[in-house]
Scaffold this motif. Structure first.
Motif, PDB file in Angstrom:
ATOM      1  N   MET A 103      65.192  17.940  28.409  1.00 14.61           N
ATOM      2  CA  MET A 103      65.606  18.836  27.325  1.00 14.61           C
ATOM      3  C   MET A 103      65.615  20.291  27.774  1.00 14.61           C
ATOM      4  SD  MET A 103      66.383  17.039  24.692  1.00 14.61           S
ATOM      5  CE  MET A 103      66.310  18.184  23.323  1.00 14.61           C
ATOM      6  N   ARG A 104      65.288  20.548  29.071  1.00 14.69           N
ATOM      7  CA  ARG A 104      65.183  21.911  29.596  1.00 14.69           C
ATOM      8  C   ARG A 104      64.278  22.763  28.711  1.00 14.69           C
ATOM      9  NH1 ARG A 104      67.727  20.878  34.341  1.00 14.69           N
ATOM     10  NH2 ARG A 104      69.913  20.285  34.119  1.00 14.69           N
ATOM     11  N   PRO A 105      63.037  22.333  28.531  1.00 12.02           N
ATOM     12  CA  PRO A 105      62.150  23.079  27.623  1.00 12.02           C
ATOM     13  C   PRO A 105      61.687  24.394  28.256  1.00 12.02           C
ATOM     14  CG  PRO A 105      60.944  21.336  28.714  1.00 12.02           C
ATOM     15  CD  PRO A 105      62.368  21.187  29.161  1.00 12.02           C
ATOM     16  N   LYS A 106      61.287  25.316  27.393  1.00  9.81           N
ATOM     17  CA  LYS A 106      60.764  26.591  27.877  1.00  9.81           C
ATOM     18  C   LYS A 106      59.258  26.527  28.015  1.00  9.81           C
ATOM     19  CE  LYS A 106      64.526  29.124  25.766  1.00  9.81           C
ATOM     20  NZ  LYS A 106      65.027  29.535  24.440  1.00  9.81           N
ATOM     21  N   LEU A 107      58.674  25.531  27.374  1.00 13.50           N
ATOM     22  CA  LEU A 107      57.222  25.376  27.386  1.00 13.50           C
ATOM     23  C   LEU A 107      56.908  23.889  27.447  1.00 13.50           C
ATOM     24  CD1 LEU A 107      54.264  26.431  26.800  1.00 13.50           C
ATOM     25  CD2 LEU A 107      54.829  26.209  24.378  1.00 13.50           C
ATOM     26  N   MET A 108      55.926  23.538  28.289  1.00 12.97           N
ATOM     27  CA  MET A 108      55.521  22.133  28.369  1.00 12.97           C
ATOM     28  C   MET A 108      54.089  21.990  27.883  1.00 12.97           C
ATOM     29  SD  MET A 108      57.698  19.813  29.550  1.00 12.97           S
ATOM     30  CE  MET A 108      56.759  18.557  30.426  1.00 12.97           C
ATOM     31  N   PHE A 139      49.551  14.294  38.757  1.00 21.27           N
ATOM     32  CA  PHE A 139      49.197  15.683  39.070  1.00 21.27           C
ATOM     33  C   PHE A 139      50.237  16.315  39.989  1.00 21.27           C
ATOM     34  CE2 PHE A 139      44.406  15.038  38.257  1.00 21.27           C
ATOM     35  CZ  PHE A 139      44.611  15.329  36.914  1.00 21.27           C
ATOM     36  N   ASP A 140      50.701  15.544  40.960  1.00 20.78           N
ATOM     37  CA  ASP A 140      51.708  16.074  41.889  1.00 20.78           C
ATOM     38  C   ASP A 140      52.964  16.504  41.136  1.00 20.78           C
ATOM     39  OD1 ASP A 140      50.027  15.684  43.952  1.00 20.78           O
ATOM     40  OD2 ASP A 140      50.946  13.810  44.665  1.00 20.78           O
ATOM     41  N   ALA A 141      53.369  15.649  40.170  1.00 24.81           N
ATOM     42  CA  ALA A 141      54.572  15.969  39.403  1.00 24.81           C
ATOM     43  C   ALA A 141      54.370  17.263  38.606  1.00 24.81           C
ATOM     44  CB  ALA A 141      54.927  14.819  38.471  1.00 24.81           C
ATOM     45  N   ILE A 142      53.170  17.397  38.028  1.00 26.67           N
ATOM     46  CA  ILE A 142      52.895  18.607  37.240  1.00 26.67           C
ATOM     47  C   ILE A 142      52.830  19.836  38.153  1.00 26.67           C
ATOM     48  CG2 ILE A 142      51.220  19.715  35.691  1.00 26.67           C
ATOM     49  CD1 ILE A 142      50.433  16.915  34.722  1.00 26.67           C
ATOM     50  N   HIS A 143      52.261  19.642  39.343  1.00 28.61           N
ATOM     51  CA  HIS A 143      52.200  20.731  40.317  1.00 28.61           C
ATOM     52  C   HIS A 143      53.594  21.229  40.683  1.00 28.61           C
ATOM     53  CE1 HIS A 143      48.306  22.047  41.578  1.00 28.61           C
ATOM     54  NE2 HIS A 143      47.841  20.796  41.587  1.00 28.61           N
ATOM     55  N   THR A 144      54.494  20.266  40.942  1.00 29.17           N
ATOM     56  CA  THR A 144      55.870  20.612  41.289  1.00 29.17           C
ATOM     57  C   THR A 144      56.475  21.500  40.211  1.00 29.17           C
ATOM     58  OG1 THR A 144      56.042  18.425  42.261  1.00 29.17           O
ATOM     59  CG2 THR A 144      58.098  19.650  41.982  1.00 29.17           C
ATOM     60  N   LEU A 145      56.199  21.093  38.982  1.00 31.38           N
ATOM     61  CA  LEU A 145      56.724  21.808  37.826  1.00 31.38           C
ATOM     62  C   LEU A 145      56.132  23.216  37.764  1.00 31.38           C
ATOM     63  CD1 LEU A 145      58.621  20.737  35.721  1.00 31.38           C
ATOM     64  CD2 LEU A 145      56.648  20.138  34.324  1.00 31.38           C
ATOM     65  N   ALA A 146      54.854  23.301  38.043  1.00 24.81           N
ATOM     66  CA  ALA A 146      54.170  24.594  38.006  1.00 24.81           C
ATOM     67  C   ALA A 146      54.745  25.531  39.058  1.00 24.81           C
ATOM     68  CB  ALA A 146      52.673  24.380  38.235  1.00 24.81           C
ATOM     69  N   ASP A 147      55.034  24.957  40.219  1.00 25.01           N
ATOM     70  CA  ASP A 147      55.591  25.768  41.304  1.00 25.01           C
ATOM     71  C   ASP A 147      56.952  26.335  40.936  1.00 25.01           C
ATOM     72  OD1 ASP A 147      53.352  25.216  42.693  1.00 25.01           O
ATOM     73  OD2 ASP A 147      54.241  23.623  43.941  1.00 25.01           O
ATOM     74  N   GLY A 150      57.610  27.496  38.141  1.00 29.37           N
ATOM     75  CA  GLY A 150      57.404  28.582  37.191  1.00 29.37           C
ATOM     76  C   GLY A 150      57.389  28.171  35.747  1.00 29.37           C
ATOM     77  N   MET A 151      57.297  26.855  35.472  1.00 27.29           N
ATOM     78  CA  MET A 151      57.256  26.388  34.095  1.00 27.29           C
ATOM     79  C   MET A 151      56.002  26.897  33.391  1.00 27.29           C
ATOM     80  SD  MET A 151      58.562  24.529  31.644  1.00 27.29           S
ATOM     81  CE  MET A 151      59.793  23.412  32.325  1.00 27.29           C
ATOM     82  N   THR A 152      56.181  27.350  32.160  1.00 28.37           N
ATOM     83  CA  THR A 152      55.032  27.713  31.326  1.00 28.37           C
ATOM     84  C   THR A 152      54.428  26.429  30.786  1.00 28.37           C
ATOM     85  OG1 THR A 152      56.320  29.634  30.641  1.00 28.37           O
ATOM     86  CG2 THR A 152      54.289  29.167  29.411  1.00 28.37           C
ATOM     87  N   MET A 153      53.121  26.278  30.914  1.00 32.18           N
ATOM     88  CA  MET A 153      52.539  25.036  30.408  1.00 32.18           C
ATOM     89  C   MET A 153      51.150  25.199  29.839  1.00 32.18           C
ATOM     90  SD  MET A 153      52.201  22.935  33.998  1.00 32.18           S
ATOM     91  CE  MET A 153      53.873  23.027  34.582  1.00 32.18           C
ATOM     92  N   VAL A 154      50.875  24.378  28.831  1.00 29.35           N
ATOM     93  CA  VAL A 154      49.533  24.303  28.247  1.00 29.35           C
ATOM     94  C   VAL A 154      49.064  22.869  28.436  1.00 29.35           C
ATOM     95  CG1 VAL A 154      48.139  24.568  26.172  1.00 29.35           C
ATOM     96  CG2 VAL A 154      50.147  26.040  26.518  1.00 29.35           C
ATOM     97  N   ILE A 155      47.925  22.734  29.096  1.00 26.87           N
ATOM     98  CA  ILE A 155      47.454  21.410  29.484  1.00 26.87           C
ATOM     99  C   ILE A 155      46.056  21.169  28.919  1.00 26.87           C
ATOM    100  CG2 ILE A 155      46.945  19.878  31.430  1.00 26.87           C
ATOM    101  CD1 ILE A 155      48.761  21.851  33.106  1.00 26.87           C
ATOM    102  N   VAL A 156      45.901  20.052  28.249  1.00 24.87           N
ATOM    103  CA  VAL A 156      44.563  19.613  27.853  1.00 24.87           C
ATOM    104  C   VAL A 156      44.163  18.538  28.838  1.00 24.87           C
ATOM    105  CG1 VAL A 156      43.237  18.362  26.113  1.00 24.87           C
ATOM    106  CG2 VAL A 156      44.852  20.145  25.410  1.00 24.87           C
TER     107      VAL A 156
END
Lengths: 258, 326
Positions: free
Chosen positions: A170-175, A193-201, A203-209
């Motif tokens: 959906m090309r979100p602005k926030l995950m 975790f690797d997938a989330i790391h890739t996303l972080a790299d 520049g995705m904005t994210m809030v993680i619990v």
């Protein structure tokens, strides 16, 4: 208004009650564009409820949510708060991706069908374009060869990566990630975790619990410690996890986990 | 016994000479000595040997009846043949031989003939039953879906109305509903042709049942599915149509299959509102011919229909759940 200083997401005085229980107690939070924010804390502290109230899966009792400077989700009618009309809510959710603890993949659709579904049905993109986006996203999470299988045939880690791809399509602005690895066998946690790391790299904005402190320490720009619906502490991972932590409760919690 | 009694009456009105003989044979029969009676009767000579033609025919036919009563068909026929040899046009003997031949034919022959006789009108009735079943199978899932969605709606008037519909149509006999629609509505100025009345009655009744089944299936889908659909920006309607309802198909098939099998048999009730379907056709044949083959045949046709539908539903159920097979 100065758009540079304006956070992507601003939560003001969020309060959520379940009957007598106060799950979230007047929390304020700014998430600037590009930030990786991790919320930690004991079970039942209100982390998930707070996360879910961001994309309006929970209806909050007080407070306001601003996304890109716009107040979203609620309207005042006859002096009482109501959820906004459903189109506005759907439009907001389309811009915020969410990954659940239990994946919630659509079991009757193939992996590709799951990832295509948002662009196809919500954004009404042509099937070919939706398919192209879905294939891109599956490549990104490392599962291009699983396109045509049904979710029932996947491992937990693969399911969660498909769920991430579905949200990303959906090309979100926030995950938002709600304990994305809590339902996984330990050996499958790494691939998610690797997938989330890739996303972080990227520049995705994210809030993680999460309950994985190692992951939080590695990834987070900022860590928030939540208990009984309140923020007990927040800061850089070093500040929260470091030896300088002087809050007894937080130290106790961390010691139990580490 | 009646047969023997008739014989004795017939025997009493022949020539003097043989009166004695017939009377004696009747006495033997009355004593249960059938073999003795036969021996006595066979003593009546053939007319070519100077005997009385009437007495000869009577005696041989009497012998034939006695043999027939003893279930000795071959001897009965032989006795008739004795008559036919001398009097080929004797109707009594010819009819008796024909009757004996019919008795010799196996039972299934008659049954087969009955089946062939009844099948055309039963087939017509079956087509009408099938039409009713298919119409109701088209109407009731849609009605059921509307009722189910209405029941889980947060709008109070809508859910209340749907609750009422289910309460009413599940709580009264289908037969009464059909009577009301066909015989009762004309009192309100609404006169419906039988087929329309039948489809409306069956459709409403089955919509009510399917409504509850569909509601149960929708509510049995993990709540996370709705949340996940909403989280990618779907509206409630999109989530229902694309995510929730497709997942109910597999769960729906067993109970819905049950309902539709019941429906095939419930269509028999519309025979009471002037519809000639399978049950009514069978009933008409039974009342015309007093022949239970018509009813048995109807039972077989119902079984064939339910069996076919059972297989179709099983196939659909398998296909609907294909994503769960690894």
């Amino acid at each position: 208004m100065n758009t540079v200083s304006q956070p992507l997401l601003r939560l003001e005085n969020i309060t959520k009650r379940f009957k007598e229980l106060i799950a979230v107690n007047g929390v304020c939070l700014d998430v600037p564009l590009g930030e990786k924010l991790v919320i930690i804390g004991p079970s039942g502290s209100g982390k998930s409820t707070l996360l879910r109230s961001i994309n309006l899966l929970e209806k909050i009792d007080e407070g306001s949510i601003q996304f890109e400077g716009r107040e979203v989700g609620y309207v005042m009618r006859n002096g009482t708060r109501h959820l906004d009309h459903s189109q506005a809510i759907s439009a907001l959710r389309a811009e915020i991706g969410m990954v659940f603890q239990h994946f919630h993949l659509f079991p009757h659709m193939t992996v590709l069908g799951n990832v295509m579904e948002g662009p196809l049905t919500v954004q009404r993109k042509p099937a070919a374009e939706a398919r192209a986006i879905a294939v891109d996203m599956l490549v990104k999470v490392g599962l291009p060869d699983k396109s045509d299988v049904f979710p029932a045939t996947l491992s937990g880690g693969q399911k969660q990566r498909v769920a991430i791809a579905r949200a990303l399509a959906m090309r979100p602005k926030l995950m938002l990630f709600d304990e994305p690895t809590s339902a996984l066998d330990p050996e499958l946690v790494g691939e998610v975790f690797d997938a989330i790391h890739t996303l972080a790299d990227e520049g995705m904005t994210m809030v993680i619990v999460t309950h994985h402190m190692g992951f939080a320490r590695e990834l987070a720009d900022r860590v928030v410690f939540m208990e009984s619906g309140n923020f007990l502490a927040q800061g850089t991972p070093a500040e929260v996890f470091g030896s300088g932590q002087d809050n007894e409760r937080i130290r106790g919690f961390l010691n139990r986990l580490l | 016994m009646a047969l023997l009694f008739l014989c004795s009456l017939a025997g009493s009105c022949f020539a003097e000479d043989y009166d004695q003989l017939f009377r004696a044979s009747n006495d033997l029969m009355a004593q249960g000595d059938l073999a003795g009676a036969v021996t006595l009767l066979n003593q009546v000579p053939a007319p070519v040997a100077g005997g009385d033609a009437g007495a000869f025919v009577s005696s041989r036919m009497q012998v034939a009846r006695i043999h027939a009563a003893e279930n000795d068909l071959d001897r009965a026929t032989a006795s008739c043949q004795e008559v036919l040899k001398l009097f080929p046009d004797n109707n009594e003997a010819r009819n008796f031989v024909a009757a004996l031949d019919a008795l010799r034919k196996p039972r299934w022959h008659t049954i087969l003939a009955d089946i062939l006789r009844f099948l055309p009108s039963l087939a017509k009735g079956t087509l009408m039953t099938l039409l009713l079943v298919l119409c109701t199978m088209l109407v009731s899932p849609l009605g059921g879906l509307l009722i189910a969605l209405g029941r889980i709606s947060t709008l109070r008037p809508v859910s209340g109305l749907c609750w009422f519909i289910i309460w009413f149509f599940r709580g009264t006999p289908l037969l009464l509903q059909l009577f009301f629609i066909y015989y009762g509505l004309p009192a309100f100025g609404i006169t419906l042709p039988p087929l329309t009345a039948a489809v409306i009655g069956l459709g409403l009744n089955y919509s009510a049942y399917l409504g509850e089944i569909i509601r149960g299936a929708i509510q049995s889908i993990d709540h996370g599915q709705m949340e996940a659909a909403k989280a990618i920006g779907m509206s409630y309607g999109q989530a229902m149509r694309r995510i929730i309802i497709p997942q109910t198909y597999k769960r729906l098939m067993p109970p819905v299959g049950n309902e539709f099998i019941a429906l095939i048999k419930d269509t028999a009730l519309v025979s009471t509102i002037a519809m000639v379907e399978l049950m009514r056709s069978a009933d008409q044949l039974f009342n015309t011919y007093f022949n239970i083959t018509a009813l048995a045949l109807a039972a077989v046709i119902y079984l064939v229909l339910t069996t076919i539908f059972t297989f179709i539903f099983e196939k659909i159920e398998y296909r609907a759940g294909i994503y769960e097979h690894r």
